[in-house]
Each structure stands twice: as C-alpha cells, then as structure tokens.
Write an enzyme that holds these catalytic residues in place. Structure first.
Site, PDB file in Angstrom:
ATOM      1  N   GLU A 263       4.851  -6.818  12.175  1.00 49.82           N
ATOM      2  CA  GLU A 263       4.145  -7.086  13.817  1.00 49.82           C
ATOM      3  C   GLU A 263       3.109  -8.827  13.446  1.00 49.82           C
ATOM      4  O   GLU A 263       2.739  -9.016  14.339  1.00 49.82           O
ATOM      5  CB  GLU A 263       2.652  -6.398  13.243  1.00 49.82           C
ATOM      6  CG  GLU A 263       2.938  -4.628  12.991  1.00 49.82           C
ATOM      7  CD  GLU A 263       3.706  -3.929  11.664  1.00 49.82           C
ATOM      8  OE1 GLU A 263       3.194  -3.507  11.741  1.00 49.82           O
ATOM      9  OE2 GLU A 263       4.619  -4.718  11.225  1.00 49.82           O
TER      10      GLU A 263
ATOM     11  N   ARG B  93       0.493  -0.801   0.122  1.00 52.97           N
ATOM     12  CA  ARG B  93      -0.096  -0.042   0.117  1.00 52.97           C
ATOM     13  C   ARG B  93       0.633   1.668  -0.009  1.00 52.97           C
ATOM     14  O   ARG B  93       0.231   2.516  -0.306  1.00 52.97           O
ATOM     15  CB  ARG B  93      -0.825   0.088   1.109  1.00 52.97           C
ATOM     16  CG  ARG B  93      -2.467  -1.157   1.236  1.00 52.97           C
ATOM     17  CD  ARG B  93      -2.901  -0.920   2.463  1.00 52.97           C
ATOM     18  NE  ARG B  93      -1.951  -2.200   3.172  1.00 52.97           N
ATOM     19  CZ  ARG B  93      -2.708  -1.484   4.397  1.00 52.97           C
ATOM     20  NH1 ARG B  93      -3.856  -1.120   4.486  1.00 52.97           N
ATOM     21  NH2 ARG B  93      -2.081  -2.182   5.475  1.00 52.97           N
TER      22      ARG B  93
END
Length: 170
Positions: free
Chosen positions: A96, A59
């Site tokens: 993450e 993104r």
C-alpha cells in the site's frame, strides 16, 4: 462483530498523510476480544484438514500462531527480505505504501500440503497475492485466506483467486 470493530483504533495520517490506519493492537490487548477472534477462526477451520498456517509478517504472526496452536498444526512465517536464516524463495511485491521483497524458507511447504494463509488486514491485496505465488511455487494448496480486517473499498479481494474470509469489514 460490531463489538470487535469497536476495539480497533483509527490512527489518522499513519504511516503517511491521508491514510487512516486500522490499529488492531487495541483489540489484541483485550483478552476477551482476542479470544473471540481466535475462536471464530478455529470454528471455521477446525474441520477443513489444514496442514499448515502460513502467516505474513508481522501482525499476521500473532493471529497465525494462535490459530495454528489451536488447530494443532505448524506455522510458516513469511518475512521481509533478509530476516530468515536459511535458503529462501523470494518475491517482490507492491505494498500500500511502497514495495517490499518477501521470503519463505524453501523447505517450508511440501507439495499438496493444505495451507491456510493468515494476515491481519486486506487492503490492496498486493502482499497476499505475492505470498500466494510463493505457496504456489512450492506446490502447496491454499484452502482459504483469512483476514481479521478487510478494507472493502480498496478492492484487494479482486487480486486474489482463492476463497477469502474476513471477520471485520470496513
């Protein structure tokens, strides 16, 4: 920025249970909101004499490409392992939700080129910290790191030694 914040959708339990994913695709599809984001970044960076925008998969490419176009500079993609066709510098990083290996073309950045590093979201900071190391290896000069969204509670900012600008904070 509250208007922009309202355009971001929360997706519970994605990509794993207990995570609330900030989905920016709902913001990107709104032409006025997307234009507002790009314009805000352009206003901040148009006088900083940036040579290149380095954008992080995937993104980050969307924001980075629009910003590079408006700033009149080139864009350098940082991709996951095996996606770039030429010789690369590689680095492993903790994400993450696991680990990854990132790559950038060896000839992408010349020494002393002024770099704006762009990604969509700052969470724990592992990905962008790794990208900073790649840029440093090529002797690029990071002017600033720009994010659309920052999840302040995850303290990713502490892993980064460069100036950071986030449009939206949670």
């Amino acid at each position: 920025m509250e208007r922009l914040k309202s355009k971001i959708r929360d997706v519970p339990d994605f990509p794993q249970k207990g995570i609330i994913f900030k989905d920016i695709t709902t913001l990107l599809k709104d032409r006025d909101a997307f234009k507002q984001v790009v314009n805000a970044f352009v206003k901040r960076y148009r006088r900083k004499k940036i040579d290149l925008v380095v954008a992080v998969e995937a993104r980050g490419f969307i924001l980075g490409a629009a910003l590079a176009h408006r700033l009149g500079v080139g864009i350098i993609p940082v991709r996951k392992k095996g996606k770039l066709p030429y010789r690369t510098h590689k680095i492993k990083c903790r994400l993450e939700y696991g680990q990854a290996e990132l790559e950038v073309h060896r000839d992408a950045i010349k020494p002393k080129e002024k770099i704006l590093l762009v990604d969509d979201l700052l969470a724990t900071g592992g990905t962008v910290a790794a990208v900073c190391k790649l840029i440093e290896k090529m002797k690029g000069k990071i002017v600033e790191i720009a994010f659309l969204v920052e999840l302040t509670g995850l303290k990713g900012r502490k892993k980064l030694k460069y100036p950071i600008h986030s449009l939206i904070k949670y």
